[in-house]
Scaffold this motif. Structure first.
Motif, PDB file in Angstrom:
ATOM      1  N   ARG A 183       0.812  -1.220   0.000  1.00  0.00           N
ATOM      2  CA  ARG A 183       0.000   0.000   0.000  1.00  0.00           C
ATOM      3  C   ARG A 183       0.846   1.270   0.000  1.00  0.00           C
ATOM      4  NH1 ARG A 183      -5.482  -0.445   3.518  1.00  0.00           N
ATOM      5  NH2 ARG A 183      -6.182  -2.478   2.787  1.00  0.00           N
TER       6      ARG A 183
ATOM      7  N   GLU B 277     -22.133 -11.866   6.443  1.00  0.00           N
ATOM      8  CA  GLU B 277     -22.026 -12.374   5.065  1.00  0.00           C
ATOM      9  C   GLU B 277     -23.408 -12.787   4.547  1.00  0.00           C
ATOM     10  OE1 GLU B 277     -19.415 -15.732   4.789  1.00  0.00           O
ATOM     11  OE2 GLU B 277     -19.717 -15.920   2.626  1.00  0.00           O
TER      12      GLU B 277
ATOM     13  N   PHE C 269     -21.798  -4.652  -1.817  1.00  0.00           N
ATOM     14  CA  PHE C 269     -20.395  -4.710  -2.258  1.00  0.00           C
ATOM     15  C   PHE C 269     -19.544  -3.694  -1.497  1.00  0.00           C
ATOM     16  CE2 PHE C 269     -22.250  -6.665  -6.089  1.00  0.00           C
ATOM     17  CZ  PHE C 269     -21.506  -7.827  -6.082  1.00  0.00           C
ATOM     18  N   GLU C 270     -20.074  -2.482  -1.450  1.00  0.00           N
ATOM     19  CA  GLU C 270     -19.323  -1.418  -0.773  1.00  0.00           C
ATOM     20  C   GLU C 270     -19.148  -1.759   0.709  1.00  0.00           C
ATOM     21  OE1 GLU C 270     -20.374   2.709  -1.951  1.00  0.00           O
ATOM     22  OE2 GLU C 270     -20.208   3.049   0.207  1.00  0.00           O
ATOM     23  N   GLU C 271     -20.207  -2.265   1.303  1.00  0.00           N
ATOM     24  CA  GLU C 271     -20.140  -2.589   2.724  1.00  0.00           C
ATOM     25  C   GLU C 271     -19.121  -3.696   2.998  1.00  0.00           C
ATOM     26  OE1 GLU C 271     -23.164  -3.492   6.366  1.00  0.00           O
ATOM     27  OE2 GLU C 271     -24.076  -2.984   4.449  1.00  0.00           O
ATOM     28  N   SER C 272     -19.128  -4.706   2.129  1.00  0.00           N
ATOM     29  CA  SER C 272     -18.164  -5.794   2.358  1.00  0.00           C
ATOM     30  C   SER C 272     -16.738  -5.297   2.169  1.00  0.00           C
ATOM     31  CB  SER C 272     -18.463  -6.997   1.462  1.00  0.00           C
ATOM     32  OG  SER C 272     -18.235  -6.654   0.123  1.00  0.00           O
ATOM     33  N   GLU C 273     -16.546  -4.378   1.232  1.00  0.00           N
ATOM     34  CA  GLU C 273     -15.201  -3.821   1.024  1.00  0.00           C
ATOM     35  C   GLU C 273     -14.731  -3.042   2.252  1.00  0.00           C
ATOM     36  OE1 GLU C 273     -14.586  -1.498  -2.538  1.00  0.00           O
ATOM     37  OE2 GLU C 273     -15.106  -3.225  -3.752  1.00  0.00           O
ATOM     38  N   VAL C 274     -15.657  -2.264   2.820  1.00  0.00           N
ATOM     39  CA  VAL C 274     -15.316  -1.482   4.014  1.00  0.00           C
ATOM     40  C   VAL C 274     -14.904  -2.419   5.150  1.00  0.00           C
ATOM     41  CG1 VAL C 274     -16.289   0.011   5.825  1.00  0.00           C
ATOM     42  CG2 VAL C 274     -16.757   0.513   3.425  1.00  0.00           C
TER      43      VAL C 274
ATOM     44  N   PHE D 146     -13.855  -5.558   4.924  1.00  0.00           N
ATOM     45  CA  PHE D 146     -12.623  -6.266   4.571  1.00  0.00           C
ATOM     46  C   PHE D 146     -11.407  -5.372   4.818  1.00  0.00           C
ATOM     47  CE2 PHE D 146      -9.462  -7.936   1.574  1.00  0.00           C
ATOM     48  CZ  PHE D 146      -9.471  -9.269   1.956  1.00  0.00           C
ATOM     49  N   ASP D 147     -11.511  -4.126   4.376  1.00  0.00           N
ATOM     50  CA  ASP D 147     -10.386  -3.201   4.544  1.00  0.00           C
ATOM     51  C   ASP D 147     -10.114  -2.932   6.025  1.00  0.00           C
ATOM     52  OD1 ASP D 147      -8.460  -1.218   3.322  1.00  0.00           O
ATOM     53  OD2 ASP D 147      -9.633   0.097   4.617  1.00  0.00           O
TER      54      ASP D 147
ATOM     55  N   GLU E  36      -8.268  -5.787   7.504  1.00  0.00           N
ATOM     56  CA  GLU E  36      -6.858  -5.779   7.064  1.00  0.00           C
ATOM     57  C   GLU E  36      -6.031  -4.767   7.839  1.00  0.00           C
ATOM     58  OE1 GLU E  36      -5.811  -7.315   2.701  1.00  0.00           O
ATOM     59  OE2 GLU E  36      -6.302  -5.200   2.833  1.00  0.00           O
TER      60      GLU E  36
END
Ligand code: SF4
Length: 262
Positions: free
Chosen positions: A29, A134, A151-156, A158-159, A162
């Protein structure tokens, strides 16, 4: 990589000196990979290892680079008239161990270690929460529920996971380095120079800032876990305040590259 190659690589002016000393080591990153000698050495070793897969192990390559660094260090010491053979390695190791034990008892170090464990515990016990989330997001997607963006929520989420995982141990490591380094900076002649301990404390503070942001995102998205997450955030926030009080100049430390292009 041999000594001469290392020397040639290090002499390239495109690299920002010391940038890797105060970064978060998240090269994937990082916007400065092209300007980082540490990254370049890693890439060069990786390339060499894959080309020589049959006759050169990765460990062998690491040893080679370490040897080259040692030779380079000796060369610089000779140029500066420093006798490295005069160094009592055993005594230094003993002192280091003693100091480390003392630093481990510091409030900030203890709180950082508690945090590391709390993160592990939370993830160990939250598997069901992620599973439920999920299912909920899959449901939103399949039923095309209005005003939702699975999709946006899962990305948030996931990030955020991480980020939390990335800094989970780093906060403790950087605080320990800051505490440890401080002892050697207590020399009047060094007063006007930026302190490594402040730099390390700043990296820890940024790690805490980013972790708190990430936990806030999880708190918003995993409402069942709200209370537990809030406890973690409160703990981190207290650690942040204690660390700022312990290293009042840390926030002003200028990290090469990140805070100023040098
Ligand atoms: S400065 Fe960037 S590229 Fe270099 S080690 Fe740190 S994170 Fe990786």
């Amino acid at each position: 990589m041999d000594k001469d190659k290392l020397k040639k690589l290090a002499a390239d002016p495109k690299f920002i000196p010391g940038i890797y000393n105060y970064c978060n080591r998240w090269c994937e990153r990082c916007e400065f990979i092209e300007k980082c000698l540490n990254y370049a050495i890693g890439k060069e070793d990786e390339r060499f290892s894959s080309v020589n897969m049959n006759n050169e192990s990765f460990t062998g390559q690491m040893i080679e680079t370490l040897k080259a660094s040692q030779e380079l260090l000796k060369e610089i010491a000779d140029e500066e008239g420093v006798d490295l053979t005069n160094v009592n390695a055993e005594e230094i190791a003993h002192e280091e161990k003693k100091k480390r034990k003392e630093d481990e008892k510091h409030t900030c170090a203890k709180a950082a270690m508690q945090y590391t464990k709390a993160v592990k515990e939370w993830f160990d016990t939250s598997e069901h929460t992620f599973k439920e989330k999920e299912d909920e997001l899959n449901n939103e997607y399949q039923l095309e529920i209005p005003n939702t963006n699975p999709f946006e929520e899962s990305e948030v989420i996931f990030d955020a996971v991480e980020v939390i995982r990335w800094y989970q141990h780093q906060i403790y490591v950087k605080i320990m380095r800051a505490l440890h380094g401080r002892e050697f900076e207590d020399i009047e002649e060094l007063d006007e120079f930026p302190k490594d301990s402040d730099g390390s404390a700043k990296v820890a503070l940024i790690a805490i800032d980013n972790s708190i942001d990430a936990w806030e995102k999880l708190r918003t998205n995993l409402t069942d876990e709200e209370d537990k997450i809030l406890d973690i955030i409160i703990h981190l926030d207290k650690l942040r305040k204690d660390l700022e009080a312990e290293f009042p100049d840390a926030r002003n430390f200028v990290r090469p590259g990140f805070d100023e292009y040098v």
